[in-house]
Scaffold this motif. Structure first.
Motif, short mmCIF file in Angstrom:
data_model
loop_
_atom_site.label_atom_id
_atom_site.label_comp_id
_atom_site.label_asym_id
_atom_site.label_seq_id
_atom_site.Cartn_x
_atom_site.Cartn_y
_atom_site.Cartn_z
N THR A 132 5.21 11.09 11.86
CA THR A 132 4.70 9.73 11.68
C THR A 132 5.85 8.73 11.68
O THR A 132 6.84 8.91 10.97
CB THR A 132 3.93 9.61 10.36
N VAL A 133 5.73 7.66 12.46
CA VAL A 133 6.75 6.62 12.49
C VAL A 133 6.40 5.53 11.49
O VAL A 133 5.23 5.31 11.16
CB VAL A 133 6.91 6.03 13.91
N ASP A 134 7.41 4.82 11.01
CA ASP A 134 7.23 3.86 9.92
C ASP A 134 6.10 2.86 10.14
O ASP A 134 5.27 2.64 9.24
CB ASP A 134 8.54 3.11 9.67
N PRO A 135 6.03 2.19 11.31
CA PRO A 135 5.01 1.13 11.45
C PRO A 135 3.57 1.62 11.40
O PRO A 135 2.66 0.80 11.28
CB PRO A 135 5.33 0.55 12.84
N LYS A 136 3.34 2.93 11.48
CA LYS A 136 1.97 3.43 11.43
C LYS A 136 1.46 3.61 10.00
O LYS A 136 0.28 3.88 9.80
CB LYS A 136 1.88 4.77 12.17
N THR A 137 2.34 3.48 9.02
CA THR A 137 1.94 3.80 7.64
C THR A 137 1.41 2.64 6.81
O THR A 137 0.63 2.87 5.89
CB THR A 137 3.13 4.43 6.89
N PRO A 138 1.80 1.38 7.05
CA PRO A 138 1.40 0.34 6.10
C PRO A 138 -0.09 0.02 6.07
O PRO A 138 -0.59 -0.46 5.05
CB PRO A 138 2.20 -0.89 6.56
N GLU A 139 -0.80 0.23 7.18
CA GLU A 139 -2.20 -0.21 7.23
C GLU A 139 -3.03 0.40 6.11
O GLU A 139 -3.74 -0.30 5.38
CB GLU A 139 -2.81 0.11 8.59
N SER A 140 -2.95 1.73 5.95
CA SER A 140 -3.74 2.37 4.90
C SER A 140 -3.22 1.99 3.52
O SER A 140 -3.99 1.85 2.56
CB SER A 140 -3.71 3.89 5.07
N THR A 141 -1.90 1.79 3.40
CA THR A 141 -1.32 1.41 2.11
C THR A 141 -1.78 0.02 1.70
O THR A 141 -2.15 -0.21 0.54
CB THR A 141 0.21 1.47 2.18
N ILE A 142 -1.76 -0.92 2.63
CA ILE A 142 -2.23 -2.27 2.33
C ILE A 142 -3.71 -2.26 1.95
O ILE A 142 -4.14 -2.98 1.04
CB ILE A 142 -1.99 -3.19 3.54
N SER A 143 -4.48 -1.42 2.62
CA SER A 143 -5.90 -1.29 2.28
C SER A 143 -6.09 -0.83 0.84
O SER A 143 -6.94 -1.35 0.11
CB SER A 143 -6.58 -0.32 3.25
N VAL A 144 -5.27 0.14 0.41
CA VAL A 144 -5.35 0.63 -0.97
C VAL A 144 -4.97 -0.48 -1.95
O VAL A 144 -5.63 -0.67 -2.98
CB VAL A 144 -4.42 1.85 -1.16
N LEU A 145 -3.92 -1.23 -1.64
CA LEU A 145 -3.48 -2.31 -2.53
C LEU A 145 -4.59 -3.34 -2.71
O LEU A 145 -4.81 -3.85 -3.81
CB LEU A 145 -2.23 -2.98 -1.97
N LYS A 146 -5.29 -3.64 -1.64
CA LYS A 146 -6.33 -4.67 -1.71
C LYS A 146 -7.61 -4.15 -2.36
O LYS A 146 -8.21 -4.84 -3.19
CB LYS A 146 -6.64 -5.18 -0.30
N GLU A 147 -8.02 -2.94 -2.00
CA GLU A 147 -9.32 -2.46 -2.44
C GLU A 147 -9.28 -1.77 -3.81
O GLU A 147 -10.16 -2.00 -4.64
CB GLU A 147 -9.88 -1.49 -1.39
N ARG A 148 -8.27 -0.93 -4.03
CA ARG A 148 -8.25 -0.20 -5.29
C ARG A 148 -7.51 -0.94 -6.40
O ARG A 148 -7.90 -0.91 -7.56
CB ARG A 148 -7.61 1.18 -5.09
N PHE A 149 -6.43 -1.64 -6.02
CA PHE A 149 -5.64 -2.34 -7.03
C PHE A 149 -5.90 -3.84 -7.04
O PHE A 149 -5.28 -4.57 -7.80
CB PHE A 149 -4.15 -2.06 -6.81
N HIS A 150 -6.80 -4.30 -6.18
CA HIS A 150 -7.26 -5.69 -6.17
C HIS A 150 -6.10 -6.69 -5.99
O HIS A 150 -6.08 -7.75 -6.62
CB HIS A 150 -8.04 -6.00 -7.44
N ILE A 151 -5.14 -6.32 -5.17
CA ILE A 151 -4.05 -7.23 -4.81
C ILE A 151 -4.48 -7.93 -3.53
O ILE A 151 -4.41 -7.37 -2.44
CB ILE A 151 -2.73 -6.47 -4.62
N LYS A 152 -4.95 -9.15 -3.65
CA LYS A 152 -5.59 -9.82 -2.53
C LYS A 152 -4.60 -10.56 -1.62
O LYS A 152 -4.77 -10.59 -0.41
CB LYS A 152 -6.64 -10.81 -3.05
N ASN A 153 -3.61 -11.19 -2.22
CA ASN A 153 -2.68 -12.00 -1.44
C ASN A 153 -1.45 -11.17 -1.09
O ASN A 153 -0.58 -10.95 -1.93
CB ASN A 153 -2.27 -13.25 -2.22
N VAL A 154 -1.40 -10.71 0.14
CA VAL A 154 -0.32 -9.83 0.58
C VAL A 154 0.57 -10.58 1.57
O VAL A 154 0.10 -11.13 2.57
CB VAL A 154 -0.88 -8.56 1.25
#
Length: 207
Positions: A132-154
């Motif tokens: 896996t290359v670096d740029p492929k990883t943030p999408e799912s991580t950002i989704s977790v931050l927004k949905e599970r940890f309710h961090i809306k402003n990224v």
């Protein structure tokens, strides 16, 4: 802990040791021999330690969310980074593959690990296949931050690897600051025809 069955005591002692005497797996087993147990002394070897982790993985999301809710870390700045861990020998596992090695072990298969920190506290991690290359990883991580940890402003602050044109679709869904290679589209023609005297290139693009 009751849902962990026969590994309940092992997991309890692992948690206690991380608080009282954090260290490696070997030091963990030494720690077990120095304390009093309120139950029959368990036999804990390396196999028991690793098998108990297999039990815990099914509760990973609940554990991470529980820690986050209990400690309530400051999420005004969240840090995310990747590392890789290589394997000796051959491993029959879909995650263990050849890829870019941060350890300079190109001949070794590996996995890629991403860790999210908030306020100095690890709040989330993911494991990806070794190729896996670096740029492929943030999408799912950002989704977790927004949905599970309710961090809306990224606002993403990323290096040049994320400024390549293939990564811009993800970045454009959020506010971001990144570097770009001058030859990369869509910025190439703009950058090549700009004198940079005032730092302004185009709307929403400043150098």
């Amino acid at each position: 802990l009751s849902v962990l069955g026969k590994y309940r005591e092992t997991v309890f002692l692992m948690i206690a040791s991380r608080i009282i005497h954090p260290g490696s797996d070997i030091s963990l087993r030494r720690f077990f021999r120095t304390i009093y147990y309120p139950w029959d002394s368990p036999r804990i070897g390396k196999d028991e330690l690793y098998r108990s982790l297999d039990c815990l993985i099914g509760f990973k999301d609940r554990i991470e969310t529980g820690i986050f809710n209990a400690l309530k870390p400051d999420t005004s700045a969240v840090h995310y980074d990747l590392t890789s861990s290589y394997f000796e020998g051959r491993e029959d596992n879909d995650l263990v593959l050849f890829g870019y090695s941060r350890d300079k072990k190109r001949e070794k298969e590996q996995i890629v690990i991403g860790l999210v920190m908030a306020d100095g506290i690890p709040i989330h991690h993911e494991v990806w296949p070794g190729n896996t290359v670096d740029p492929k990883t943030p999408e799912s991580t950002i989704s977790v931050l927004k949905e599970r940890f309710h961090i809306k402003n990224v606002i993403i602050i990323a290096d040049r690897a994320f400024g390549r044109s293939k990564s811009l679709d993800l970045l454009d869904q959020n506010l971001y600051i990144t570097a770009v290679y001058r030859w990369d589209q869509p910025y190439r023609n703009i950058l090549m025809n700009t004198d940079f005297t005032d730092g302004h290139v185009m709307d929403d693009l400043i150098v």
